[in-house]
Design an enzyme around this catalytic site. Structure first.
Site, PDB file in Angstrom:
ATOM      1  N   SER A 124      39.223  36.014  47.542  1.00  0.00           N
ATOM      2  CA  SER A 124      38.104  36.494  46.737  1.00  0.00           C
ATOM      3  C   SER A 124      36.792  35.948  47.281  1.00  0.00           C
ATOM      4  O   SER A 124      36.751  34.839  47.839  1.00  0.00           O
ATOM      5  CB  SER A 124      38.313  35.996  45.301  1.00  0.00           C
ATOM      6  OG  SER A 124      37.140  36.130  44.549  1.00  0.00           O
ATOM      7  N   TYR A 148      40.222  28.741  39.083  1.00  0.00           N
ATOM      8  CA  TYR A 148      40.704  29.967  39.741  1.00  0.00           C
ATOM      9  C   TYR A 148      40.222  30.028  41.185  1.00  0.00           C
ATOM     10  O   TYR A 148      40.991  30.236  42.118  1.00  0.00           O
ATOM     11  CB  TYR A 148      40.229  31.211  38.968  1.00  0.00           C
ATOM     12  CG  TYR A 148      40.391  32.495  39.758  1.00  0.00           C
ATOM     13  CD1 TYR A 148      41.658  33.027  40.008  1.00  0.00           C
ATOM     14  CD2 TYR A 148      39.268  33.160  40.293  1.00  0.00           C
ATOM     15  CE1 TYR A 148      41.805  34.184  40.759  1.00  0.00           C
ATOM     16  CE2 TYR A 148      39.423  34.314  41.040  1.00  0.00           C
ATOM     17  CZ  TYR A 148      40.682  34.825  41.270  1.00  0.00           C
ATOM     18  OH  TYR A 148      40.834  35.963  42.021  1.00  0.00           O
ATOM     19  N   LYS A 152      42.231  29.825  45.114  1.00  0.00           N
ATOM     20  CA  LYS A 152      42.075  30.729  46.269  1.00  0.00           C
ATOM     21  C   LYS A 152      41.677  29.936  47.516  1.00  0.00           C
ATOM     22  O   LYS A 152      42.168  30.201  48.614  1.00  0.00           O
ATOM     23  CB  LYS A 152      41.030  31.810  45.967  1.00  0.00           C
ATOM     24  CG  LYS A 152      41.447  32.788  44.872  1.00  0.00           C
ATOM     25  CD  LYS A 152      42.590  33.684  45.325  1.00  0.00           C
ATOM     26  CE  LYS A 152      43.066  34.619  44.243  1.00  0.00           C
ATOM     27  NZ  LYS A 152      44.296  35.353  44.582  1.00  0.00           N
TER      28      LYS A 152
HETATM   29  P1  NAD Z   1      46.544  42.001  38.147  1.00  0.00           P
HETATM   30  O1  NAD Z   1      46.674  40.932  37.114  1.00  0.00           O
HETATM   31  O2  NAD Z   1      46.388  43.393  37.685  1.00  0.00           O
HETATM   32  O3  NAD Z   1      47.786  41.930  39.152  1.00  0.00           O
HETATM   33  C1  NAD Z   1      48.451  40.735  39.436  1.00  0.00           C
HETATM   34  C2  NAD Z   1      49.951  40.996  39.330  1.00  0.00           C
HETATM   35  O4  NAD Z   1      50.652  39.773  39.599  1.00  0.00           O
HETATM   36  C3  NAD Z   1      50.384  41.442  37.928  1.00  0.00           C
HETATM   37  O5  NAD Z   1      51.211  42.585  38.043  1.00  0.00           O
HETATM   38  C4  NAD Z   1      51.161  40.257  37.363  1.00  0.00           C
HETATM   39  O6  NAD Z   1      52.192  40.657  36.493  1.00  0.00           O
HETATM   40  C5  NAD Z   1      51.688  39.609  38.650  1.00  0.00           C
HETATM   41  N1  NAD Z   1      51.949  38.183  38.537  1.00  0.00           N
HETATM   42  C6  NAD Z   1      51.133  37.218  38.034  1.00  0.00           C
HETATM   43  N2  NAD Z   1      51.723  36.020  38.118  1.00  0.00           N
HETATM   44  C7  NAD Z   1      52.936  36.208  38.708  1.00  0.00           C
HETATM   45  C8  NAD Z   1      54.023  35.352  39.033  1.00  0.00           C
HETATM   46  N3  NAD Z   1      53.967  34.044  38.787  1.00  0.00           N
HETATM   47  N4  NAD Z   1      55.120  35.900  39.601  1.00  0.00           N
HETATM   48  C9  NAD Z   1      55.195  37.223  39.843  1.00  0.00           C
HETATM   49  N5  NAD Z   1      54.201  38.088  39.542  1.00  0.00           N
HETATM   50  C10 NAD Z   1      53.081  37.581  38.990  1.00  0.00           C
HETATM   51  O7  NAD Z   1      45.322  41.571  39.096  1.00  0.00           O
HETATM   52  P2  NAD Z   1      44.563  42.388  40.238  1.00  0.00           P
HETATM   53  O8  NAD Z   1      43.179  42.632  39.754  1.00  0.00           O
HETATM   54  O9  NAD Z   1      45.377  43.523  40.692  1.00  0.00           O
HETATM   55  O10 NAD Z   1      44.462  41.256  41.358  1.00  0.00           O
HETATM   56  C11 NAD Z   1      45.400  41.170  42.412  1.00  0.00           C
HETATM   57  C12 NAD Z   1      45.059  39.986  43.282  1.00  0.00           C
HETATM   58  O11 NAD Z   1      43.738  40.116  43.784  1.00  0.00           O
HETATM   59  C13 NAD Z   1      45.083  38.637  42.553  1.00  0.00           C
HETATM   60  O12 NAD Z   1      45.617  37.666  43.419  1.00  0.00           O
HETATM   61  C14 NAD Z   1      43.629  38.352  42.283  1.00  0.00           C
HETATM   62  O13 NAD Z   1      43.363  36.969  42.189  1.00  0.00           O
HETATM   63  C15 NAD Z   1      42.972  38.955  43.515  1.00  0.00           C
HETATM   64  N6  NAD Z   1      41.571  39.343  43.273  1.00  0.00           N
HETATM   65  C16 NAD Z   1      41.284  40.187  42.238  1.00  0.00           C
HETATM   66  C17 NAD Z   1      39.959  40.524  41.978  1.00  0.00           C
HETATM   67  C18 NAD Z   1      39.614  41.437  40.829  1.00  0.00           C
HETATM   68  O14 NAD Z   1      38.473  41.456  40.398  1.00  0.00           O
HETATM   69  N7  NAD Z   1      40.534  42.238  40.283  1.00  0.00           N
HETATM   70  C19 NAD Z   1      38.939  40.014  42.802  1.00  0.00           C
HETATM   71  C20 NAD Z   1      39.264  39.176  43.857  1.00  0.00           C
HETATM   72  C21 NAD Z   1      40.609  38.844  44.081  1.00  0.00           C
HETATM   73  C1  UD1 Z   2      33.884  37.666  38.372  1.00  0.00           C
HETATM   74  C2  UD1 Z   2      34.515  36.324  38.661  1.00  0.00           C
HETATM   75  C3  UD1 Z   2      34.951  36.256  40.105  1.00  0.00           C
HETATM   76  C4  UD1 Z   2      35.850  37.429  40.457  1.00  0.00           C
HETATM   77  C5  UD1 Z   2      35.121  38.723  40.144  1.00  0.00           C
HETATM   78  C6  UD1 Z   2      36.012  39.908  40.424  1.00  0.00           C
HETATM   79  C7  UD1 Z   2      33.323  34.856  37.119  1.00  0.00           C
HETATM   80  C8  UD1 Z   2      32.367  33.722  36.974  1.00  0.00           C
HETATM   81  N1  UD1 Z   2      33.560  35.278  38.360  1.00  0.00           N
HETATM   82  O1  UD1 Z   2      32.706  37.755  39.141  1.00  0.00           O
HETATM   83  O2  UD1 Z   2      35.654  35.045  40.321  1.00  0.00           O
HETATM   84  O3  UD1 Z   2      36.206  37.395  41.822  1.00  0.00           O
HETATM   85  O4  UD1 Z   2      34.757  38.715  38.758  1.00  0.00           O
HETATM   86  O5  UD1 Z   2      35.426  41.119  40.109  1.00  0.00           O
HETATM   87  O6  UD1 Z   2      33.874  35.352  36.146  1.00  0.00           O
HETATM   88  N2  UD1 Z   2      27.965  41.166  33.245  1.00  0.00           N
HETATM   89  C9  UD1 Z   2      27.231  41.596  32.154  1.00  0.00           C
HETATM   90  N3  UD1 Z   2      27.903  41.904  31.013  1.00  0.00           N
HETATM   91  C10 UD1 Z   2      29.269  41.817  30.899  1.00  0.00           C
HETATM   92  C11 UD1 Z   2      30.001  41.371  32.031  1.00  0.00           C
HETATM   93  C12 UD1 Z   2      29.299  41.042  33.181  1.00  0.00           C
HETATM   94  O7  UD1 Z   2      26.015  41.691  32.201  1.00  0.00           O
HETATM   95  O8  UD1 Z   2      29.831  42.106  29.836  1.00  0.00           O
HETATM   96  C13 UD1 Z   2      27.231  40.894  34.506  1.00  0.00           C
HETATM   97  C14 UD1 Z   2      27.428  39.509  35.078  1.00  0.00           C
HETATM   98  O9  UD1 Z   2      26.477  38.617  34.606  1.00  0.00           O
HETATM   99  C15 UD1 Z   2      27.298  39.784  36.588  1.00  0.00           C
HETATM  100  C16 UD1 Z   2      27.842  41.216  36.756  1.00  0.00           C
HETATM  101  O10 UD1 Z   2      27.760  41.798  35.458  1.00  0.00           O
HETATM  102  O11 UD1 Z   2      25.947  39.786  36.958  1.00  0.00           O
HETATM  103  C17 UD1 Z   2      29.271  41.273  37.231  1.00  0.00           C
HETATM  104  O12 UD1 Z   2      30.083  40.461  36.391  1.00  0.00           O
HETATM  105  P1  UD1 Z   2      31.680  40.444  36.534  1.00  0.00           P
HETATM  106  O13 UD1 Z   2      32.190  41.828  36.540  1.00  0.00           O
HETATM  107  O14 UD1 Z   2      32.203  39.524  35.480  1.00  0.00           O
HETATM  108  O15 UD1 Z   2      31.929  39.850  37.983  1.00  0.00           O
HETATM  109  P2  UD1 Z   2      31.417  38.482  38.657  1.00  0.00           P
HETATM  110  O16 UD1 Z   2      30.719  37.631  37.687  1.00  0.00           O
HETATM  111  O17 UD1 Z   2      30.700  38.854  39.912  1.00  0.00           O
END
Ligand code: NAD
Ligand code: UD1
Length: 363
Positions: A124, A148, A152
């Protein structure tokens, strides 16, 4: 190829599984379904015409991981599985370090035993230290401000050590910026539990009437309109990046890091504007205080991924909002909530394959 996808039933994982199946790969999913539903994989099978095999298991169960890896003998692993809520990680750090860090250690150790040494890992942009030098490049300083993010960062370092220790590993660390959107069909998408922490899913729930208004966290940031600026990336572009990384790893050993973002930032007000156009009405919002811990602005430089993978984000914020709206309006309450108690893995797989409609009952 045969690809094992941890967390493949989740938001980003299900989109990647769809693209892998459409590209003709065989897919096994390893997921404990703690934050996902088999319904996502059933829909992926409906869309692609082929089903992944689901292995229900926990990354903390190393015996189960060992047996799934040795049984399936995949060519590569894409590792999405883990916990991802920043606020929850502050409350439950042990659970985050266990699921994410220990879970990844269990995975790579099972891979090593099975002789599988090709891995794509979901990192991330949260691993970057706060910086005024934008866009963020892969070599920028790393630091994390919450448990979190630290999971990572630790995992990235573990994977670096692993690649140094044994040059037959091929490892891609993908640093996602802000993933949003859904498959354009609206059949699969993000289904957050409880009140969404992230901006776009919150806006989507306002648009379908589940929440009354968007709260804009701060409008006095030094950004182009005073609200927070982020690099939003369409989940379909993000999923494609994993296939491109896998292709690259087929012919390269070592450890690589790529930013997956668009390279430009969009403000909170502009995201609300794009979503309002997508759903056809001005969505209500209120300006409130800054959210503690937030920073004003960040976006990534995706040049390395373009040069080395030939990958580039194709979709802009209008498409992100349009596809997110398609998903949310078709599925206002997300996926159906199934009661899987007492239902076997084989029965769930038959459900995913469409061979058994009745066994998985709705709660
Ligand atoms: P998600 O929660 O939808 O998917 C994660 C999946 O992992 C789920 O299906 C959950 O059931 C499974 N899981 C969790 N813990 C587990 C365990 N101990 N054993 C087996 N399965 C397990 O999340 P996502 O948004 O699809 O994210 C996927 C990956 O990307 C994650 O590693 C997350 O940290 C990373 N990531 C997500 C975002 C985001 O904003 N969505 C941003 C940056 C990185
Ligand atoms: C968050 C996580 C980051 C993760 C990312 C994935 C935190 C501190 N960081 O980042 O670790 O990788 O999501 O997408 O949570 N905002 C509003 N109103 C809302 C929600 C958000 O104004 O109800 C604003 C926030 O202040 C920010 C932007 O929208 O400026 C995006 O927020 P968000 O979607 O939560 O993502 P990040 O904060 O960038």
């Amino acid at each position: 190829m045969h690809v094992l996808v941890t967390g493949g039933a989740g938001y980003i994982g299900s989109h990647a599984v769809l693209l892998l199946l459409e590209a003709g790969h065989k897919v096994s999913v390893f997921d404990n379904l703690s934050n996902s539903s088999p319904e996502s994989l059933r829909r992926v099978r409906e869309m692609s015409g082929s089903a992944p095999d689901l292995f229900i298991g926990d990354l903390l169960d190393s015996d189960r991981l060992d047996s799934v890896l040795s049984q399936t003998q995949p060519d590569a692993v894409i590792h999405f599985g883990g916990l991802k809520a920043v606020g929850e990680s502050v409350q439950k750090p042990i659970s985050y370090y266990q699921n994410n860090v220990v879970g990844t250690l269990n995975l790579v150790s099972a891979m090593e035993k099975a002789g599988v040494k090709r891995l794509v890992f979901s990192s991330s942009a949260t691993v970057y230290a706060e910086s005024t030098e934008l866009p963020l490049v892969e070599g920028a300083q790393r630091d994390a401000s919450n448990p979190y993010g630290r999971t990572k960062l630790h995992i990235e370092q573990i994977l670096e050590d692993l690649a140094v220790s044994d040059s037959s590993w091929s490892i891609a660390t993908l640093r996602y910026f802000n993933p949003v959107g859904a498959h354009p069909s609206g059949n699969i998408g993000e289904d957050p539990q409880g009140i969404p922490n992230n901006l776009m899913p919150f806006i989507a729930q306002v648009a379908v009437g589940r929440r009354s208004e968007v709260q804009v966290f701060g409008n006095d940031y030094p950004t182009y309109d005073g609200t927070g600026v982020r690099d939003y990336i369409h989940v379909m572009d993000l999923a494609q990046g994993h296939l491109d990384a896998l292709d690259f790893l087929n012919s390269h050993n070592g450890q690589y890091v790529w930013n997956l973002g668009t390279g430009s930032g969009t403000s909170v007000l502009d995201v609300i504007g794009a979503f309002s156009r997508a759903c056809g009405r001005q969505l209500p919002y209120k300006l409130v205080d800054r959210r503690p811990g937030d920073i004003a602005e960040y976006y990534g430089d995706p040049t390395t991924a373009r040069l080395e993978l030939g990958w580039k984000a194709e979709r802009g914020v209008e498409e992100m909002a349009r596809d997110m709206w398609e998903w949310q309006s078709k599925n206002p309450a997300g996926y159906p909530d199934y009661d899987l108690d007492g239902i076997s893995e084989e029965e769930i797989n038959e459900f995913i394959r469409g061979a058994r409609a009745s066994i998985v009952k709705e709660k």
